[in-house]
Design a protein around this motif. Sequence first.
Motif, PDB file in Angstrom:
ATOM      1  N   ASP A 194      40.359  36.720  32.383  1.00  0.00           N
ATOM      2  CA  ASP A 194      39.049  36.733  31.733  1.00  0.00           C
ATOM      3  C   ASP A 194      38.764  38.170  31.285  1.00  0.00           C
ATOM      4  OD1 ASP A 194      36.420  36.752  30.952  1.00  0.00           O
ATOM      5  OD2 ASP A 194      35.650  35.702  32.717  1.00  0.00           O
ATOM      6  N   HIS A 195      38.956  38.418  30.000  1.00  0.00           N
ATOM      7  CA  HIS A 195      38.820  39.796  29.499  1.00  0.00           C
ATOM      8  C   HIS A 195      37.383  40.291  29.531  1.00  0.00           C
ATOM      9  CE1 HIS A 195      37.059  38.565  25.648  1.00  0.00           C
ATOM     10  NE2 HIS A 195      37.922  37.570  25.639  1.00  0.00           N
ATOM     11  N   THR A 196      36.415  39.386  29.774  1.00  0.00           N
ATOM     12  CA  THR A 196      35.016  39.828  29.844  1.00  0.00           C
ATOM     13  C   THR A 196      34.681  40.452  31.200  1.00  0.00           C
ATOM     14  OG1 THR A 196      34.179  37.682  30.618  1.00  0.00           O
ATOM     15  CG2 THR A 196      34.332  38.007  28.224  1.00  0.00           C
ATOM     16  N   THR A 197      35.528  40.200  32.192  1.00  0.00           N
ATOM     17  CA  THR A 197      35.247  40.735  33.527  1.00  0.00           C
ATOM     18  C   THR A 197      36.366  41.614  34.070  1.00  0.00           C
ATOM     19  OG1 THR A 197      36.230  38.785  34.585  1.00  0.00           O
ATOM     20  CG2 THR A 197      33.864  38.714  34.145  1.00  0.00           C
ATOM     21  N   THR A 198      37.555  41.543  33.456  1.00  0.00           N
ATOM     22  CA  THR A 198      38.720  42.222  34.014  1.00  0.00           C
ATOM     23  C   THR A 198      39.443  43.018  32.936  1.00  0.00           C
ATOM     24  OG1 THR A 198      39.017  40.284  35.431  1.00  0.00           O
ATOM     25  CG2 THR A 198      40.837  41.850  35.365  1.00  0.00           C
ATOM     26  N   VAL A 200      42.549  44.241  31.068  1.00  0.00           N
ATOM     27  CA  VAL A 200      43.852  43.590  30.902  1.00  0.00           C
ATOM     28  C   VAL A 200      44.967  44.436  31.517  1.00  0.00           C
ATOM     29  CG1 VAL A 200      45.516  42.706  29.209  1.00  0.00           C
ATOM     30  CG2 VAL A 200      43.065  42.433  28.814  1.00  0.00           C
ATOM     31  N   THR A 201      44.923  45.734  31.290  1.00  0.00           N
ATOM     32  CA  THR A 201      46.015  46.583  31.799  1.00  0.00           C
ATOM     33  C   THR A 201      46.040  46.602  33.322  1.00  0.00           C
ATOM     34  OG1 THR A 201      44.556  48.489  31.464  1.00  0.00           O
ATOM     35  CG2 THR A 201      46.231  48.062  29.780  1.00  0.00           C
ATOM     36  N   ALA A 202      44.884  46.436  33.943  1.00  0.00           N
ATOM     37  CA  ALA A 202      44.849  46.401  35.409  1.00  0.00           C
ATOM     38  C   ALA A 202      45.329  45.052  35.937  1.00  0.00           C
ATOM     39  CB  ALA A 202      43.432  46.675  35.908  1.00  0.00           C
ATOM     40  N   ALA A 203      45.085  43.985  35.168  1.00  0.00           N
ATOM     41  CA  ALA A 203      45.398  42.637  35.648  1.00  0.00           C
ATOM     42  C   ALA A 203      46.870  42.279  35.517  1.00  0.00           C
ATOM     43  CB  ALA A 203      44.559  41.621  34.873  1.00  0.00           C
TER      44      ALA A 203
END
Length: 314
Positions: A194-198, A200-203
């Motif tokens: 969910d790019h609104t809360t996380t 992307v590079t960290a996930a």
Amino acid sequence: MKAVRFHEYGAPDVLRYEDVEQPAPGAGEVRIRVAATSFNPVDGNIRGGFMRGPIPVVLPHTPGIDVAGTVDALGEGVDGIEVGDDVVGFLPMDGTGAAAEYVLAPAEVLTPAPKSVPLADAAALPLVGLTAYQALFDHGKLTAGQRVLINGAGGAVGGYAVQLAKNAGAHVIATAGPRSTEAVTSAGADEVIDHTTTGVTAAVTEPVDVVLNLAPVDPAELAALVTLVRPGGVVVNTTVWMPAPADEERGVRGIDVFVRSDAEQLAKLVALIDGGELHVAVAERVPLAELPALHARAAEGAVHGKVIVAPSAA
């Protein structure tokens, strides 16, 4: 016949639903009775006059790059297509489009329409399906067992990209907002971020072979995606106003995608649809007369998913 045209570049209100002469096919062309076209964001950019360099059109211009319909007349020298055939195609981007009751098409851009979905719904396939296919396989060289990150998977191209990547045997990581999460998961994504809360590079904790960027992200976010790609991998980008980043030291290539019409590839996509391996998603169906209003909604960011536009209510 009825068609929607614009006589000058500008806002959605330059679009007119009007009577025009029915065209006659020339050599190598067929005339199609249009079941539907579809709306693509590039239609708005062409109408607004922002694509005059790469896509020079003659005014007045009829939009509509995708077409699904039934052949009703053949030009000279056309082989392999008969009157009455149901076809689907990606029309020349600088030519007259399919937002009309009839349209001319070069015979070589057409392929038989899928039989397992309504003919009008097949108009949701060509441009976005070919964009996904060419991005993943022509440019990304994606193969079974590889890891792919599809950034912006919630849109129309993303829906096809997730399905095609999964069908190819890849491990699919997709980013999507809450509204699209369920659709992206059902399309076959192995992981959904969910790019609104996380971030992307960290996930993404393990390197990927291919990044496919479909999202109009901030330039810094796009550049950061390179760090997720293993040495020798590739970033494929469809947001062509922002060039694909690369990392020459690690051999990570950056490739910008300009989709092209390809009837052979389109036939492969049709076969996947009729084989039950590729789902055609249609978010809305609107009548041709309402195309100006659809452009207006799209300009406000109020159109989500693939919208097909049909000359008749049938």
